[in-house]
Every structure is written in structure tokens, then in C-alpha cells.
Motif scaffolding. Structure first.
Motif, PDB file in Angstrom:
ATOM      1  N   ALA A 118      -1.285 -12.202   8.909  1.00  0.00           N
ATOM      2  CA  ALA A 118      -0.431 -12.194  10.242  1.00  0.00           C
ATOM      3  C   ALA A 118      -2.017 -12.799  11.032  1.00  0.00           C
ATOM      4  O   ALA A 118      -2.974 -12.438  10.735  1.00  0.00           O
ATOM      5  N   PRO A 119      -1.659 -13.185  12.211  1.00  0.00           N
ATOM      6  CA  PRO A 119      -2.677 -13.664  13.211  1.00  0.00           C
ATOM      7  C   PRO A 119      -3.316 -12.293  13.600  1.00  0.00           C
ATOM      8  O   PRO A 119      -2.836 -11.235  13.922  1.00  0.00           O
ATOM      9  N   GLY A 120      -4.938 -12.493  13.429  1.00  0.00           N
ATOM     10  CA  GLY A 120      -5.911 -11.537  13.876  1.00  0.00           C
ATOM     11  C   GLY A 120      -5.783 -10.496  12.855  1.00  0.00           C
ATOM     12  O   GLY A 120      -6.588  -9.431  12.990  1.00  0.00           O
ATOM     13  N   LYS A 121      -5.279 -10.666  11.525  1.00  0.00           N
ATOM     14  CA  LYS A 121      -5.421  -9.731  10.629  1.00  0.00           C
ATOM     15  C   LYS A 121      -5.758 -10.055   9.221  1.00  0.00           C
ATOM     16  O   LYS A 121      -6.049 -11.402   9.031  1.00  0.00           O
ATOM     17  N   GLU A 122      -6.402  -9.233   8.455  1.00  0.00           N
ATOM     18  CA  GLU A 122      -6.913  -9.854   7.046  1.00  0.00           C
ATOM     19  C   GLU A 122      -5.683 -10.016   6.205  1.00  0.00           C
ATOM     20  O   GLU A 122      -4.422  -9.445   6.449  1.00  0.00           O
ATOM     21  N   ARG A 123      -6.096 -10.950   5.232  1.00  0.00           N
ATOM     22  CA  ARG A 123      -4.771 -11.089   4.191  1.00  0.00           C
ATOM     23  C   ARG A 123      -4.558  -9.825   3.624  1.00  0.00           C
ATOM     24  O   ARG A 123      -5.484  -9.113   3.209  1.00  0.00           O
ATOM     25  N   GLU A 124      -3.337  -9.635   3.317  1.00  0.00           N
ATOM     26  CA  GLU A 124      -3.041  -8.499   2.606  1.00  0.00           C
ATOM     27  C   GLU A 124      -1.941  -8.620   1.272  1.00  0.00           C
ATOM     28  O   GLU A 124      -1.264  -9.885   1.504  1.00  0.00           O
ATOM     29  N   LEU A 125      -2.161  -7.965   0.321  1.00  0.00           N
ATOM     30  CA  LEU A 125      -1.211  -8.346  -0.734  1.00  0.00           C
ATOM     31  C   LEU A 125       0.421  -7.618  -0.568  1.00  0.00           C
ATOM     32  O   LEU A 125       0.177  -6.620   0.064  1.00  0.00           O
ATOM     33  N   VAL A 126       1.219  -8.539  -0.842  1.00  0.00           N
ATOM     34  CA  VAL A 126       2.508  -8.355  -0.577  1.00  0.00           C
ATOM     35  C   VAL A 126       3.268  -7.716  -2.078  1.00  0.00           C
ATOM     36  O   VAL A 126       3.890  -7.004  -2.031  1.00  0.00           O
ATOM     37  N   ALA A 127       2.892  -8.754  -2.826  1.00  0.00           N
ATOM     38  CA  ALA A 127       3.804  -8.261  -4.294  1.00  0.00           C
ATOM     39  C   ALA A 127       3.049  -9.167  -5.322  1.00  0.00           C
ATOM     40  O   ALA A 127       2.494 -10.036  -5.026  1.00  0.00           O
ATOM     41  N   ALA A 128       2.980  -8.482  -6.472  1.00  0.00           N
ATOM     42  CA  ALA A 128       2.101  -9.007  -7.514  1.00  0.00           C
ATOM     43  C   ALA A 128       3.077  -8.742  -8.883  1.00  0.00           C
ATOM     44  O   ALA A 128       3.551  -7.720  -9.015  1.00  0.00           O
ATOM     45  N   MET A 129       2.784  -9.481  -9.927  1.00  0.00           N
ATOM     46  CA  MET A 129       3.085  -9.523 -11.154  1.00  0.00           C
ATOM     47  C   MET A 129       1.885  -9.482 -12.319  1.00  0.00           C
ATOM     48  O   MET A 129       1.382 -10.600 -12.116  1.00  0.00           O
ATOM     49  N   THR A 130       1.700  -8.574 -12.851  1.00  0.00           N
ATOM     50  CA  THR A 130       0.212  -8.875 -13.751  1.00  0.00           C
ATOM     51  C   THR A 130       1.093  -8.547 -15.224  1.00  0.00           C
ATOM     52  O   THR A 130       1.828  -7.528 -15.397  1.00  0.00           O
ATOM     53  N   ARG A 131       0.540  -9.282 -16.290  1.00  0.00           N
ATOM     54  CA  ARG A 131       0.986  -9.409 -17.617  1.00  0.00           C
ATOM     55  C   ARG A 131       1.121  -7.710 -18.096  1.00  0.00           C
ATOM     56  O   ARG A 131      -0.107  -7.072 -17.900  1.00  0.00           O
ATOM     57  N   GLY A 132       2.040  -7.176 -18.710  1.00  0.00           N
ATOM     58  CA  GLY A 132       2.250  -6.029 -19.130  1.00  0.00           C
ATOM     59  C   GLY A 132       2.302  -4.881 -18.135  1.00  0.00           C
ATOM     60  O   GLY A 132       2.583  -3.453 -18.561  1.00  0.00           O
ATOM     61  N   SER A 133       2.695  -5.276 -17.135  1.00  0.00           N
ATOM     62  CA  SER A 133       2.692  -4.151 -15.792  1.00  0.00           C
ATOM     63  C   SER A 133       4.055  -4.450 -15.004  1.00  0.00           C
ATOM     64  O   SER A 133       4.373  -5.529 -14.949  1.00  0.00           O
ATOM     65  N   ARG A 134       4.548  -3.173 -14.295  1.00  0.00           N
ATOM     66  CA  ARG A 134       5.725  -3.600 -13.677  1.00  0.00           C
ATOM     67  C   ARG A 134       5.169  -4.253 -12.326  1.00  0.00           C
ATOM     68  O   ARG A 134       4.117  -3.995 -11.867  1.00  0.00           O
ATOM     69  N   PRO A 135       6.182  -4.861 -11.705  1.00  0.00           N
ATOM     70  CA  PRO A 135       5.773  -5.432 -10.315  1.00  0.00           C
ATOM     71  C   PRO A 135       5.138  -4.580  -9.408  1.00  0.00           C
ATOM     72  O   PRO A 135       5.626  -3.264  -9.184  1.00  0.00           O
ATOM     73  N   ASP A 136       4.102  -4.860  -8.649  1.00  0.00           N
ATOM     74  CA  ASP A 136       3.662  -3.905  -7.596  1.00  0.00           C
ATOM     75  C   ASP A 136       3.949  -4.664  -6.104  1.00  0.00           C
ATOM     76  O   ASP A 136       3.797  -5.477  -6.185  1.00  0.00           O
ATOM     77  N   TYR A 137       4.225  -3.733  -5.161  1.00  0.00           N
ATOM     78  CA  TYR A 137       4.543  -3.999  -3.883  1.00  0.00           C
ATOM     79  C   TYR A 137       3.814  -3.301  -2.979  1.00  0.00           C
ATOM     80  O   TYR A 137       3.340  -2.100  -3.198  1.00  0.00           O
ATOM     81  N   ALA A 138       3.498  -3.788  -1.723  1.00  0.00           N
ATOM     82  CA  ALA A 138       2.929  -3.276  -0.613  1.00  0.00           C
ATOM     83  C   ALA A 138       3.832  -2.136  -0.039  1.00  0.00           C
ATOM     84  O   ALA A 138       5.032  -2.373  -0.192  1.00  0.00           O
TER      85      ALA A 138
END
Length: 117
Positions: free
Chosen positions: A40-60
Motif C-alpha cells: 500500500a502507499p507509504g507502507k512496506e510490502r507485506e505477505l498476504v498468502a503463500a503456499m510452500t511445498r509440504g505445508s498448508r497455505p499460510d495467510y496474513a
């Protein structure tokens, strides 16, 4: 070098939904990690959602229960389904893939999501 093309961003009213797509020029079948960040404007990049092999999806925490990450290996595409959108979800959304643990991370060009009435 894999290339990623994002689509699906736009303007939506609060409470609405959007689905972002991220098409890869290469196979994502055995990709080690993929997902979405936002900035977002003026903010740092943040993780929203991720899928890593062997793991369940991860969410902010701020999107848990509202956003869903998924993939279609046949189409070499990952998706981010965003429901119950809020004005604070307004940002540029970037997808990424990391084919192996030793690979460089490849980023999409970003797609703007604006939540406003």
C-alpha cells in the motif's frame, strides 16, 4: 527465467470480491513456494498468502477467512480469491514463485486493487 503475468485487479466496493490470477511461463507443478504480497502507499510490502511445498497455505492475519490462495497446475496459474474486501485491502498486489529452495524468487509486475465506495 520464468515470467509471471498478473491480472484481475481493479476497483471494487467494500464487501465485494475479486480474483487475481498469476500465469507463469513455466510449469508450477513442482514449485517449492508461491504466493502473493501487497504494498500500500507509504507502507512496506507485506505477505498476504503463500503456499510452500509440504505445508498448508499460510495467510496474513488481516486476510485470514476472507482470502484464499489456490493453483491450477494444468494452466500454470495461481489465484488469489479475495472476498469481503475492505478499504484497507487497497494496494498493489504482487505474485511470486520460487521454484526450488536455491532459486531466485521471480515476481509479477503487480496489479492494483482499490476498494472504495
Amino acid at each position: 527465467q520464468v515470467q509471471l503475468v498478473e491480472s484481475g485487479g481493479g476497483l471494487v466496493q467494500p464487501g465485494g470480491s475479486l480474483r487475481l490470477s498469476c500465469a507463469s511461463s513455466g510449469s508450477i507443478f513442482d514449485t517449492y513456494a508461491m504466493g502473493w504480497y501487497r504494498q500500500a502507499p507509504g507502507k512496506e510490502r507485506e505477505l498476504v498468502a503463500a503456499m510452500t511445498r509440504g505445508s498448508r497455505p499460510d495467510y496474513a492475519g488481516s486476510v485470514k477467512g476472507r482470502f484464499t490462495i489456490s493453483r491450477d497446475n494444468a494452466k500454470n496459474t495461481q489465484y488469489l480469491q479475495m472476498n469481503s474486501l475492505r478499504p484497507e485491502d487497497t494496494a498493489v498486489y504482487f505474485c511470486y514463485v520460487k521454484p526450488t529452495t536455491l532459486s531466485r524468487t521471480t515476481w509479477g509486475q503487480g496489479t492494483q486493487v482499490t476498494v472504495s465506495s
